[in-house]
Write an enzyme that holds these catalytic residues in place. Structure first.
Site, PDB file in Angstrom:
ATOM      1  N   SER A  26       0.835  -1.053  -0.181  1.00 38.91           N
ATOM      2  CA  SER A  26      -0.015   0.108  -0.103  1.00 38.91           C
ATOM      3  C   SER A  26       0.766   1.215   0.013  1.00 38.91           C
ATOM      4  O   SER A  26       0.234   2.257  -0.093  1.00 38.91           O
ATOM      5  CB  SER A  26      -0.928   0.080   1.254  1.00 38.91           C
ATOM      6  OG  SER A  26      -1.994  -0.601   0.800  1.00 38.91           O
TER       7      SER A  26
ATOM      8  N   LYS B  55       0.294   3.357  -2.867  1.00 39.39           N
ATOM      9  CA  LYS B  55      -1.011   4.125  -3.082  1.00 39.39           C
ATOM     10  C   LYS B  55      -0.429   5.664  -3.249  1.00 39.39           C
ATOM     11  O   LYS B  55      -0.968   6.322  -3.826  1.00 39.39           O
ATOM     12  CB  LYS B  55      -1.981   3.808  -2.202  1.00 39.39           C
ATOM     13  CG  LYS B  55      -2.497   2.123  -2.081  1.00 39.39           C
ATOM     14  CD  LYS B  55      -3.305   2.165  -1.141  1.00 39.39           C
ATOM     15  CE  LYS B  55      -3.802   0.726  -1.009  1.00 39.39           C
ATOM     16  NZ  LYS B  55      -4.595   0.403   0.382  1.00 39.39           N
TER      17      LYS B  55
ATOM     18  N   TYR C 233      -3.365  -2.474 -10.422  1.00 43.82           N
ATOM     19  CA  TYR C 233      -3.333  -2.410  -9.054  1.00 43.82           C
ATOM     20  C   TYR C 233      -2.305  -3.496  -8.273  1.00 43.82           C
ATOM     21  O   TYR C 233      -1.496  -3.023  -7.346  1.00 43.82           O
ATOM     22  CB  TYR C 233      -4.583  -2.433  -8.449  1.00 43.82           C
ATOM     23  CG  TYR C 233      -4.848  -2.328  -7.130  1.00 43.82           C
ATOM     24  CD1 TYR C 233      -4.305  -1.273  -6.098  1.00 43.82           C
ATOM     25  CD2 TYR C 233      -5.092  -3.479  -6.231  1.00 43.82           C
ATOM     26  CE1 TYR C 233      -4.500  -1.262  -4.991  1.00 43.82           C
ATOM     27  CE2 TYR C 233      -4.958  -3.336  -4.875  1.00 43.82           C
ATOM     28  CZ  TYR C 233      -4.597  -2.203  -3.907  1.00 43.82           C
ATOM     29  OH  TYR C 233      -4.626  -2.265  -2.648  1.00 43.82           O
TER      30      TYR C 233
ATOM     31  N   TYR D  68      -4.787   3.221   7.708  1.00 50.11           N
ATOM     32  CA  TYR D  68      -5.954   2.529   8.043  1.00 50.11           C
ATOM     33  C   TYR D  68      -6.676   3.133   9.036  1.00 50.11           C
ATOM     34  O   TYR D  68      -6.852   4.308   9.516  1.00 50.11           O
ATOM     35  CB  TYR D  68      -5.784   1.009   7.899  1.00 50.11           C
ATOM     36  CG  TYR D  68      -4.694   0.469   7.176  1.00 50.11           C
ATOM     37  CD1 TYR D  68      -4.657   0.546   5.698  1.00 50.11           C
ATOM     38  CD2 TYR D  68      -3.845  -0.353   7.558  1.00 50.11           C
ATOM     39  CE1 TYR D  68      -3.662   0.351   4.872  1.00 50.11           C
ATOM     40  CE2 TYR D  68      -2.716  -0.810   6.906  1.00 50.11           C
ATOM     41  CZ  TYR D  68      -2.755  -0.499   5.453  1.00 50.11           C
ATOM     42  OH  TYR D  68      -1.666  -1.059   4.681  1.00 50.11           O
TER      43      TYR D  68
ATOM     44  N   VAL E  48       1.072  -3.673   3.820  1.00 46.44           N
ATOM     45  CA  VAL E  48       1.236  -5.034   4.617  1.00 46.44           C
ATOM     46  C   VAL E  48       2.298  -5.964   4.334  1.00 46.44           C
ATOM     47  O   VAL E  48       2.533  -7.027   4.884  1.00 46.44           O
ATOM     48  CB  VAL E  48      -0.328  -6.005   4.075  1.00 46.44           C
ATOM     49  CG1 VAL E  48      -1.453  -5.170   4.771  1.00 46.44           C
ATOM     50  CG2 VAL E  48      -0.436  -6.024   2.805  1.00 46.44           C
TER      51      VAL E  48
HETATM   52  N1  GLU Z   1      -2.250  -5.111  -2.258  1.00 51.94           N
HETATM   53  C1  GLU Z   1      -2.789  -5.117  -0.736  1.00 51.94           C
HETATM   54  C2  GLU Z   1      -4.302  -5.320  -0.812  1.00 51.94           C
HETATM   55  O1  GLU Z   1      -4.975  -4.722  -1.717  1.00 51.94           O
HETATM   56  C3  GLU Z   1      -2.430  -3.910  -0.148  1.00 51.94           C
HETATM   57  C4  GLU Z   1      -2.764  -3.715   1.307  1.00 51.94           C
HETATM   58  C5  GLU Z   1      -2.038  -2.959   2.130  1.00 51.94           C
HETATM   59  O2  GLU Z   1      -0.661  -2.899   1.880  1.00 51.94           O
HETATM   60  O3  GLU Z   1      -2.691  -2.249   3.113  1.00 51.94           O
HETATM   61  O4  GLU Z   1      -5.006  -5.912  -0.124  1.00 51.94           O
END
Ligand code: GLU
Length: 304
Positions: free
Chosen positions: A64, A67, A189, A240, A258
């Protein structure tokens, strides 16, 4: 002068002895193979001087954290029009929750949770000629390192188990907030999330948010207003449903993934990245959070 090396070495000693390290993410099978004992930290200051300790040179899946980079590229391309499709409020929800998306008619709460990042991916798929290659080229340019690449086995692994992301993309599509087809957007993605980098490379990629939009080679990627907005989003939405806790304990804008990485920055002062694959209950690196809390406490520096 703050002795960052001394602080970082102290953090490394404590973290390498930690018995409670959290749990490595297993919902993406390929990530479950990573050694939970790893711990790395790299800090670059505003004079481009680097300080490091532990496994900082080992690459891991940035997940993430990507992002923030895809958001940067989308803002570069379409500017403020992006906010017609994505909101800028913290969600207080886990990264992959769907309930808010339905309650709010397909407008994701912010670009750093999965629904928002999937809309950003859709924007890049629409506007980039060769979406995956062009995005990778952008990240390589930010870091000034052509060796950065996707980890195809991680991308493939997520593709086979990414049920929630498929659900999210389908929901977005049903609300008319996805222009391209679900498969194409999610393929992009999953690849952006699979990019592998080490702690030093992450600090180079995030240098623009610390350095008023300019990378280490002084090329401008963002305006000051854009930097302000992205840093505000990292502070309020980067962790989050633990964004409040991170602001409370650490006091810096940042983003976790993650894969166990965290990148954070103090504008005009430093940019730091940590890696420890064990996650806490909210999905953020357990030791990474502790390390950054200690860094800002001992250095007596934070945005507050
Ligand atoms: N590729 C992971 C997902 O979409 C990223 C989640 C993350 O790192 O928070 O579940």
């Amino acid at each position: 002068m703050i002795d960052y090396q001394k602080i970082i070495d102290g953090i490394h000693v404590t973290c390498s002895q930690a018995s409670e390290r959290g749990k490595v993410a297993a919902y993406i099978p390929e990530l479950a193979k990573v050694d939970a004992q790893k711990f790395g930290i790299f800090l670059v200051d505003h004079n481009k001087k680097g300080y490091s300790s532990g496994d900082w040179s080992e690459r891991f899946s940035i997940q993430s954290i990507s992002k923030v980079l895809s958001l940067t590229k989308a803002i570069n391309i379409i500017g403020p029009a992006i906010w017609e499709r994505i909101n800028v409020e913290p969600s207080g929800d886990p990264f992959n929750h769907l309930s808010l998306l339905e309650a709010e008619n397909g407008i994701p709460r912010n670009p750093l949770i999965n629904p928002g990042a999937i809309v950003v991916a859709d924007i890049l798929v629409t506007h980039l000629k060769n979406p995956k290659e062009d995005f990778l080229a952008f990240v390589r340019e930010l870091v000034d390192d052509q060796s950065i690449d996707f980890d195809k086995s991680v991308a493939q692994s997520e593709k086979t188990t990414g049920y929630r992301n498929y659900a999210t993309a389908n929901l977005l599509k049903s609300y008319g907030n996805l222009e391209n087809d679900v498969e194409t957007v999610l393929d992009f993605y999953f690849h952006q999330c699979s990019i592998a980098m080490n702690c030093e490379q992450l600090t180079q990629a995030f240098y623009i948010f610390m350095n008023r939009g300019k990378c280490q080679r002084d090329n401008t990627f963002l305006t000051l207003t854009q930097v302000k907005r992205i840093n505000a989003l990292m502070l309020t939405c980067g962790f989050y449903d633990e964004a409040g806790e991170f602001a409370f304990e650490v006091g810096l804008p940042g983003k976790s993934g993650v894969g166990g990485g965290i990148t954070a920055l103090l504008p005009n002062q430093f940019c730091v990245a940590t890696w420890s694959p064990g996650l806490n209950k909210k999905g953020n690196s357990k030791l990474g959070m502790e390390a950054l809390e200690r860094l800002t406490t001992e250095a007596e520096q934070s945005i507050f």
